[in-house]
Design an enzyme around this catalytic site. Structure first.
Site, short mmCIF file in Angstrom:
data_model
loop_
_atom_site.label_atom_id
_atom_site.label_comp_id
_atom_site.label_asym_id
_atom_site.label_seq_id
_atom_site.Cartn_x
_atom_site.Cartn_y
_atom_site.Cartn_z
N ASP A 59 59.13 42.16 9.93
CA ASP A 59 58.56 41.53 11.13
C ASP A 59 58.76 42.42 12.35
O ASP A 59 59.89 42.78 12.69
CB ASP A 59 59.21 40.17 11.36
CG ASP A 59 58.89 39.19 10.25
OD1 ASP A 59 57.73 38.79 10.15
OD2 ASP A 59 59.80 38.84 9.48
N THR A 114 64.44 42.91 5.12
CA THR A 114 64.07 41.93 6.12
C THR A 114 65.09 40.81 6.25
O THR A 114 65.78 40.47 5.29
CB THR A 114 62.69 41.31 5.79
OG1 THR A 114 62.38 40.28 6.73
CG2 THR A 114 62.67 40.71 4.38
N SER A 115 65.16 40.24 7.45
CA SER A 115 66.02 39.09 7.68
C SER A 115 65.36 37.79 7.25
O SER A 115 65.98 36.72 7.31
CB SER A 115 66.40 39.00 9.16
OG SER A 115 67.21 40.09 9.54
N LYS A 152 71.70 41.23 9.34
CA LYS A 152 71.66 42.13 10.48
C LYS A 152 72.27 41.42 11.70
O LYS A 152 72.05 40.23 11.87
CB LYS A 152 70.21 42.53 10.79
CG LYS A 152 69.50 43.25 9.65
CD LYS A 152 68.03 43.48 9.98
CE LYS A 152 67.27 44.08 8.82
NZ LYS A 152 65.83 44.27 9.08
N ASP A 190 62.07 47.59 7.99
CA ASP A 190 62.11 46.20 8.40
C ASP A 190 60.69 45.65 8.24
O ASP A 190 59.74 46.42 8.11
CB ASP A 190 62.58 46.11 9.86
CG ASP A 190 62.48 44.72 10.42
OD1 ASP A 190 63.03 43.79 9.81
OD2 ASP A 190 61.85 44.56 11.49
N ASP A 209 62.46 47.65 14.68
CA ASP A 209 61.93 47.32 16.00
C ASP A 209 62.91 46.56 16.87
O ASP A 209 62.79 46.58 18.10
CB ASP A 209 60.65 46.48 15.86
CG ASP A 209 60.96 45.05 15.44
OD1 ASP A 209 60.60 44.12 16.19
OD2 ASP A 209 61.55 44.87 14.37
#
Length: 224
Positions: free
Chosen positions: A20, A111-112, A143, A18, A168
């Site tokens: 961020d 990543t989103s 996600k 991931d 995270d």
């Protein structure tokens, strides 16, 4: 808890990160932008901000705005504001050195964030953009759905069950689990303990990787 992950007892075909909260900290900038947006829509900011992390902007907007709003347009506005506002973004300790130690064809970022924002943030903190960068633009279901991690593993040429996901946030952890991957939790940006059965580390300082003859990777921490 699979403690073998951090003691070299488990080999993985690839690492999927991931971004961020996992490779870089953007929480201050992100919450600053989203707080302005929430205020403009009359939302309770304290209730709203905890819901933005680890998920796509479009999914956040759809969750909070009433029917009739152009969710795509609202999400685009937020993304443009985030691209402009990178004040306070920083690497997670040890991230750059750790990524540099990995074989190029054995890791990717999932990543989103939209691709433009992901590249902007990686560049801002001096982290390399990998050949495999799966973003919000690449999947229909973000996600906590597992699609993004499955796609990243497939693109690298492996099954997700042979990969280790670095995450995270609860949404990303769930995505990794549903993809069938093992999960390592990065706690660097956690303000409160996260209840999870997965092993975790505070940052990448003291973390190293060894590579087997077949190219698979094992993690070790400095006190092993």
């Amino acid at each position: 808890m699979d403690r073998a992950i951090l003691s070299g007892g488990r080999a993985f075909s690839a690492f999927l990160f991931d971004m961020d909260g996992t490779l870089l900290s953007s929480v201050i900038a992100a919450e600053r932008v989203w707080a302005r947006w929430a205020s403009g829509h009359g939302l309770d900011i304290d209730a709203f901000l905890p819901t933005i992390h680890g998920v796509r902007a479009i999914d956040t907007v759809r969750r909070w705005v009433p029917p009739g709003f152009d969710a795509e347009a609202e999400a685009s506005k937020v993304t443009l504001a985030e691209i402009e506002d990178i004040d306070g973004i920083a690497q997670i300790a040890g991230a750059e050195a750790f990524l540099s130690s990995l074989p190029e064809n054995r890791w990717g970022i999932v990543t989103s964030a939209p691709r433009a924002l992901a590249r902007r943030r990686l560049e801002a903190v001096g982290l390399p953009a990998p050949a495999v960068l799966i973003t919000a633009d690449d999947v229909t279901n973000g996600k906590p759905h597992p699609d993004c991690y499955r796609l990243a593993a497939q693109t690298l040429g492996f099954d997700a069950s042979d990969c280790l996901v670095f995450e995270d946030a609860p949404a990303g952890i769930s995505a990794g689990e549903q993809a069938g991957a093992s999960v390592l939790v990065i706690r660097a940006t956690h303000m409160h303990p996260l209840e999870t059965a997965h092993p975790g580390i505070d940052d990448y300082d003291g973390l190293r990787v060894s590579v087997d003859a077949d190219g698979s990777m094992r993690l070790h921490i400095s006190n092993d």
